[in-house]
Design a protein around this motif. Structure first.
Motif, PDB file in Angstrom:
ATOM      1  N   SER A   1       1.505   6.112  -7.073  1.00  0.00           N
ATOM      2  CA  SER A   1       0.326   6.986  -7.450  1.00  0.00           C
ATOM      3  C   SER A   1       0.421   8.492  -7.745  1.00  0.00           C
ATOM      4  CB  SER A   1      -0.830   6.517  -7.184  1.00  0.00           C
ATOM      5  OG  SER A   1      -1.286   5.116  -7.186  1.00  0.00           O
ATOM      6  N   GLU A   2       1.093   9.039  -6.672  1.00  0.00           N
ATOM      7  CA  GLU A   2       1.239  10.294  -6.784  1.00  0.00           C
ATOM      8  C   GLU A   2       2.607  10.671  -7.544  1.00  0.00           C
ATOM      9  OE1 GLU A   2       2.388  13.807  -3.610  1.00  0.00           O
ATOM     10  OE2 GLU A   2       1.032  12.088  -2.919  1.00  0.00           O
ATOM     11  N   THR A   3       3.506   9.863  -7.779  1.00  0.00           N
ATOM     12  CA  THR A   3       4.481  10.034  -8.557  1.00  0.00           C
ATOM     13  C   THR A   3       3.913  10.209 -10.112  1.00  0.00           C
ATOM     14  OG1 THR A   3       6.219   9.137  -7.226  1.00  0.00           O
ATOM     15  CG2 THR A   3       6.894   9.186  -9.455  1.00  0.00           C
ATOM     16  N   ARG A   4       3.218   9.274 -10.460  1.00  0.00           N
ATOM     17  CA  ARG A   4       2.673   9.102 -11.815  1.00  0.00           C
ATOM     18  C   ARG A   4       2.005  10.496 -12.151  1.00  0.00           C
ATOM     19  NH1 ARG A   4      -1.205   4.176 -13.089  1.00  0.00           N
ATOM     20  NH2 ARG A   4      -2.327   5.113 -11.192  1.00  0.00           N
ATOM     21  N   GLY A   5       1.278  11.208 -11.097  1.00  0.00           N
ATOM     22  CA  GLY A   5       0.519  12.256 -11.514  1.00  0.00           C
ATOM     23  C   GLY A   5       1.156  13.396 -11.639  1.00  0.00           C
ATOM     24  N   ARG A   6       2.348  13.334 -11.229  1.00  0.00           N
ATOM     25  CA  ARG A   6       3.302  14.672 -11.147  1.00  0.00           C
ATOM     26  C   ARG A   6       4.080  14.479 -12.383  1.00  0.00           C
ATOM     27  NH1 ARG A   6       4.747  17.213  -6.188  1.00  0.00           N
ATOM     28  NH2 ARG A   6       5.780  18.676  -7.726  1.00  0.00           N
ATOM     29  N   LEU A   7       4.418  13.131 -12.983  1.00  0.00           N
ATOM     30  CA  LEU A   7       5.162  13.072 -13.987  1.00  0.00           C
ATOM     31  C   LEU A   7       4.442  13.255 -15.097  1.00  0.00           C
ATOM     32  CD1 LEU A   7       7.161   9.612 -13.166  1.00  0.00           C
ATOM     33  CD2 LEU A   7       8.033  12.106 -13.613  1.00  0.00           C
ATOM     34  N   ILE A   8       3.003  12.971 -15.240  1.00  0.00           N
ATOM     35  CA  ILE A   8       2.253  13.392 -16.444  1.00  0.00           C
ATOM     36  C   ILE A   8       1.980  15.081 -16.468  1.00  0.00           C
ATOM     37  CG2 ILE A   8      -0.262  13.495 -16.950  1.00  0.00           C
ATOM     38  CD1 ILE A   8      -0.338  10.619 -15.733  1.00  0.00           C
TER      39      ILE A   8
ATOM     40  N   PRO B   1       0.661  -1.284   0.058  1.00  0.00           N
ATOM     41  CA  PRO B   1      -0.201   0.088  -0.004  1.00  0.00           C
ATOM     42  C   PRO B   1       0.809   1.201  -0.114  1.00  0.00           C
ATOM     43  CG  PRO B   1      -0.932  -1.609   1.638  1.00  0.00           C
ATOM     44  CD  PRO B   1       0.333  -2.053   0.985  1.00  0.00           C
ATOM     45  N   TRP B   2       1.879   1.104   0.827  1.00  0.00           N
ATOM     46  CA  TRP B   2       2.912   2.479   0.769  1.00  0.00           C
ATOM     47  C   TRP B   2       3.418   2.769  -0.556  1.00  0.00           C
ATOM     48  CZ3 TRP B   2       8.323   2.285  -0.115  1.00  0.00           C
ATOM     49  CH2 TRP B   2       8.831   3.489   0.174  1.00  0.00           C
ATOM     50  N   MET B   3       3.939   1.531  -1.149  1.00  0.00           N
ATOM     51  CA  MET B   3       4.418   1.748  -2.525  1.00  0.00           C
ATOM     52  C   MET B   3       3.293   2.211  -3.664  1.00  0.00           C
ATOM     53  SD  MET B   3       6.712  -1.801  -2.385  1.00  0.00           S
ATOM     54  CE  MET B   3       7.542  -1.640  -4.097  1.00  0.00           C
TER      55      MET B   3
ATOM     56  N   ARG C   1       2.200  -3.717 -11.651  1.00  0.00           N
ATOM     57  CA  ARG C   1       3.035  -5.013 -11.031  1.00  0.00           C
ATOM     58  C   ARG C   1       2.635  -4.870  -9.491  1.00  0.00           C
ATOM     59  NH1 ARG C   1       9.173  -5.009 -10.921  1.00  0.00           N
ATOM     60  NH2 ARG C   1       8.742  -5.041 -13.150  1.00  0.00           N
ATOM     61  N   PHE C   2       2.669  -3.806  -8.798  1.00  0.00           N
ATOM     62  CA  PHE C   2       2.460  -4.210  -7.382  1.00  0.00           C
ATOM     63  C   PHE C   2       0.992  -4.064  -7.194  1.00  0.00           C
ATOM     64  CE2 PHE C   2       6.582  -1.535  -6.832  1.00  0.00           C
ATOM     65  CZ  PHE C   2       7.380  -2.629  -6.952  1.00  0.00           C
ATOM     66  N   SER C   3       0.110  -3.591  -7.724  1.00  0.00           N
ATOM     67  CA  SER C   3      -1.329  -3.657  -7.656  1.00  0.00           C
ATOM     68  C   SER C   3      -1.781  -5.294  -7.972  1.00  0.00           C
ATOM     69  CB  SER C   3      -2.165  -2.853  -8.823  1.00  0.00           C
ATOM     70  OG  SER C   3      -1.871  -1.534  -8.531  1.00  0.00           O
ATOM     71  N   GLY C   4      -1.236  -5.669  -8.909  1.00  0.00           N
ATOM     72  CA  GLY C   4      -1.416  -7.193  -9.177  1.00  0.00           C
ATOM     73  C   GLY C   4      -1.042  -8.255  -7.989  1.00  0.00           C
ATOM     74  N   GLN C   5       0.326  -7.696  -7.387  1.00  0.00           N
ATOM     75  CA  GLN C   5       0.781  -8.553  -5.999  1.00  0.00           C
ATOM     76  C   GLN C   5      -0.321  -8.340  -5.167  1.00  0.00           C
ATOM     77  OE1 GLN C   5       4.876  -7.309  -5.551  1.00  0.00           O
ATOM     78  NE2 GLN C   5       5.562  -7.969  -7.562  1.00  0.00           N
ATOM     79  N   ARG C   6      -0.562  -7.260  -4.683  1.00  0.00           N
ATOM     80  CA  ARG C   6      -1.435  -6.959  -3.545  1.00  0.00           C
ATOM     81  C   ARG C   6      -2.748  -7.519  -3.816  1.00  0.00           C
ATOM     82  NH1 ARG C   6      -4.928  -3.366  -0.763  1.00  0.00           N
ATOM     83  NH2 ARG C   6      -4.424  -3.598   1.551  1.00  0.00           N
ATOM     84  N   MET C   7      -3.361  -7.699  -5.043  1.00  0.00           N
ATOM     85  CA  MET C   7      -4.454  -8.245  -5.165  1.00  0.00           C
ATOM     86  C   MET C   7      -4.420  -9.919  -4.883  1.00  0.00           C
ATOM     87  SD  MET C   7      -6.125  -6.533  -8.666  1.00  0.00           S
ATOM     88  CE  MET C   7      -7.328  -7.669  -8.783  1.00  0.00           C
ATOM     89  N   SER C   8      -3.280 -10.395  -5.333  1.00  0.00           N
ATOM     90  CA  SER C   8      -3.161 -11.754  -5.221  1.00  0.00           C
ATOM     91  C   SER C   8      -2.907 -12.181  -3.676  1.00  0.00           C
ATOM     92  CB  SER C   8      -1.699 -12.100  -5.670  1.00  0.00           C
ATOM     93  OG  SER C   8      -0.588 -11.625  -5.149  1.00  0.00           O
ATOM     94  N   LEU C   9      -2.521 -11.171  -2.934  1.00  0.00           N
ATOM     95  CA  LEU C   9      -2.306 -11.448  -1.391  1.00  0.00           C
ATOM     96  C   LEU C   9      -3.728 -11.084  -0.610  1.00  0.00           C
ATOM     97  CD1 LEU C   9       1.271  -9.987  -0.364  1.00  0.00           C
ATOM     98  CD2 LEU C   9       0.516 -12.557  -0.653  1.00  0.00           C
ATOM     99  N   VAL C  10      -4.461 -10.215  -1.224  1.00  0.00           N
ATOM    100  CA  VAL C  10      -5.744  -9.897  -0.506  1.00  0.00           C
ATOM    101  C   VAL C  10      -6.638 -10.919  -0.586  1.00  0.00           C
ATOM    102  CG1 VAL C  10      -7.591  -8.204  -0.807  1.00  0.00           C
ATOM    103  CG2 VAL C  10      -5.508  -7.327  -0.691  1.00  0.00           C
TER     104      VAL C  10
END
Length: 686
Positions: free
Chosen positions: A281-288, A274-276, A314-323
């Motif tokens: 997500s914020e970095t993505r918005g700033r880069l756009i 969740p932290w990552m 990638r990390f969203s998929g990993q978290r979904m697999s663990l959730v």
């Protein structure tokens, strides 16, 4: 010389347990423990030792990626997305090689990638007994420091000239192996397509299939100013693969957590991921937003944005697999079963003790320091090149006078040449891009640690994150001459420097070092010590019939060319060039370059373009050569499907797939689109 696994593995008969059978394609195996008998049983064919030795000599490790040596004169095949940093560093506002591609039609036109190296594995030696002896009787809080000191001694004894040696921890500490590499530090760009073609489909197609990406590039390694002689190269096959064909892939998968405990996986699920995702997500918005400021910002921001978006998926998929309750229940059940088996064997029960409890308590401790450890140490300003140079300069000045075994691992004799090359080499920086990345980190630092934290107050020094980032981005460290002077001047030069970034790092590096030491003694050391005991019990149970978690070191995996069925949808195993043109529009990210538009009548639309295989792949394996039974390269793997994001934790043979750009697509592109006939001839062995 490669030695067999240590004798402890042979003790499986003492502790007779039944391993859970893995699917036939599962496993990222080390070269000295390839399951040839299992592959022969499951697929009807397996490589012999001579095949494995030949392939190991032709596989390559790139920074964060993989590749293969594909000519007698040092040509290296990898993915385009693995060399975007090189293209960016070679580019300028006048010449954007990411947008326009790079084509060296003569050796003289090949251009050196700044601070780039490629390594070839030459041997594996078991050093477990030596590290076990050094750490015997050491308390958990001193374990990591003692282990790292012995590793530094082993690596320094081996490293010399082009030979670089690294000790790799396998089976969570159940085995330690010394990997010998021949490293090439002069790496030059030969060919790269336009990024819009290499990454065709962008984020909408990422981790999906069908795919239409020309994600490959060609480099060349040099020695003494001339192309390196590389007789142990792999050959390329330019005939198409077929459905269900047996294939193997060799790469350097970064990190998996399949042997981690449920306590560690729960920590990743609840805290780390969740932290990552929040930061990314914020970095993505700033880069756009940054990319929309102008053409130069677009050049810099688009490349960074591609990497960030990839990590978010990638990390969203990993978290979904663990959730997933079902997935986590499966992991928990496997751990409970193994614990029960350990308890039934008195010798293993005594040795393992309360290892799982120790790891769980260490995770609880880490929860209390996680944000501080990440923001000040592990992930501090990780996208700022100026900060990275400054921290290395400050820390190297303090570490270099120490005995080798007492230094931080990054600055030991065996590893410090990589740091020096990064600091003293020419690499461009952009002030406004540096300011953006520093600002993102400083804002998140203040958010996670709060404005009341004494270290945050010392870092900001009554400035806003925006003000401080603007000041730090004016550092003179962008000049390689300044960096070299500070490196050669050592501690005295660092202490006297008034460069804003050097002063900044100096002012609070003690705080970062303290949290690093706290992590090592309270988390890393106890976890490593406990995992080592669990690993020994696992060796008694299963011997070498299991594979270790990925560690960013060379591995080999096998499978078949195959699509998959998902619900009522059947996904085919391949795409072709006709499909690329059918998918193309005039709008990003489905737009083609002018070269490809003009070549429409020349290329064969039936050419197999991208394929799906059951070979395993995780981050770091990008660029892995896909090989046929004869050891010929038939493609370069560049991605997985969305199900493969869970590959960090487990492998599902029915759904997990690796995606590869084929050599048939490469041939068509080089011949019919780019006119690189001389390069194609060299790749073909001429």
């Amino acid at each position: 010389m490669r030695n067999p696994l240590r004798a402890a593995a042979a003790a499986a008969c003492v502790f007779a347990l039944i391993a859970t059978p893995a699917s036939s394609e599962e496993g990222m195996w080390t070269f000295d423990n390839f399951p040839a008998a299992r592959m022969q049983r499951d697929l009807g064919w397996a490589p012999d030792q001579a095949w494995l030795d030949r392939v190991m000599a032709g596989a390559a490790r790139l920074p964060g990626c993989s590749g293969s040596n594909v000519s007698a004169n040092g040509l290296m095949l990898t993915n385009h997305h693995c060399i975007t940093a090189c293209l960016r560093n070679l580019s300028s506002e006048q010449s954007d090689f990411l947008a326009a591609g790079f084509t060296a039609r003569t050796r003289e036109e090949e251009r050196r990638c700044p601070n780039y190296s490629i390594s070839i594995l030459t041997g594996i030696t078991d050093v477990t007994q030596r590290i076990d002896t050094a750490t015997a009787g050491v308390a958990a809080d001193a374990f990591a420091r003692t282990r790292d000191a012995e590793i530094a001694r082993i690596e320094s004894e081996c490293t010399s000239g082009q030979i670089r040696c690294e000790v790799t921890t396998l089976y969570q500490g159940g085995r330690y192996a010394l990997y010998n590499y021949k490293r090439y530090d002069d790496v030059r760009m030969v060919f790269a397509p336009e990024q819009q073609v290499a990454a065709f489909g962008g984020d909408p197609d990422n981790y999906n299939f069908p795919r239409y990406c020309l994600d490959f590039a060609i480099l060349r390694v040099y020695e003494n100013g001339a192309p390196a002689a590389t007789p142990a190269h792999l050959s390329m096959r330019f005939t198409p693969v077929t459905e269900d064909e047996v294939v193997l892939a060799v790469g350097n998968p970064g990190t998996t957590s399949r042997s981690r405990t449920t306590a560690e996986m729960a920590f990743q699920r609840d805290i780390q991921l969740p932290w990552m995702l929040n930061v990314l997500s914020e970095t993505r918005g700033r880069l756009i937003a940054y990319s929309e400021l102008g053409p130069n910002q677009r050049r810099l921001g688009t490349n960074a944005l591609q990497g960030v978006e990839n990590l978010v998926k990638r990390f969203s998929g990993q978290r979904m697999s663990l959730v997933s309750a079902e997935n986590f229940a499966r992991v928990t059940a496997a751990e409970q079963d193994f614990q029960a088996r350990v308890r039934r064997n008195s010798a293993s029960a005594r040795e393992v003790g309360d290892a799982w409890g120790e790891i769980s308590r260490a995770q609880d401790t880490y929860r209390g320091m996680f944000y501080r450890h990440q923001m000040l140490e592990a992930s501090a300003a990780q996208r700022s090149q100026l900060f990275g140079w400054a921290r290395d300069l400050v820390r190297a000045a303090e570490e270099r006078p120490k005995p080798d075994a007492q230094r931080m691992p990054r600055y030991t004799d065996a590893r410090i040449s990589v740091v020096e090359r990064s600091i003293t080499g020419a690499q461009p920086t952009e002030t406004d891009f540096e300011r953006l990345n520093l600002e993102i980190w400083l804002l998140k630092l203040r958010e996670y640690l709060t404005v009341d934290d004494p270290t945050v107050q010392r870092i900001l020094n009554r400035q806003s994150p925006e003000e401080l980032a603007a000041r730090l981005s004016q550092s003179r460290l962008g000049d390689p001459a300044v960096r070299r002077q500070l490196w050669e001047g050592g501690g005295a030069a660092i202490a006297a420097s008034d460069d804003p970034m050097i002063v900044f790092v100096r002012s609070w590096d003690t705080d970062a070092r303290q949290v690093r030491e706290q992590f090592e003694t309270q988390v890393e050391g106890p976890v490593a010590r406990a995992h080592e005991r669990i690993a020994r019990a696992r060796f008694r149970a299963f011997g070498t019939n299991t594979y270790p978690d990925a560690t960013g070191t060379p591995r080999i995996t096998y499978g078949r060319v195959r699509g998959w069925t998902e619900g009522t949808r059947t996904v085919p195993w391949f795409t072709n060039i006709d499909g690329l043109y059918a998918r193309a529009t005039n709008a990003e990210p489905f737009n083609l370059s002018q070269r490809w538009i003009d070549a429409r009548g020349r290329v064969n639309g039936a050419t197999v373009y991208n394929i799906a295989t059951t070979t395993e792949s995780v981050g770091g394996a990008s660029g892995s050569p896909l090989l046929d039974r004869e050891g010929r390269v038939v493609g370069a793997s560049f991605d997985g499907n969305i199900h493969a994001t869970a590959g960090t934790f487990f492998y599902d043979p029915t759904l997990n797939r690796t995606v590869t750009v084929t050599t048939t697509a490469m041939q068509a592109a080089l011949r019919d689109v780019y006119g690189m006939n001389a390069l194609l001839a060299e790749l073909g062995g001429s």
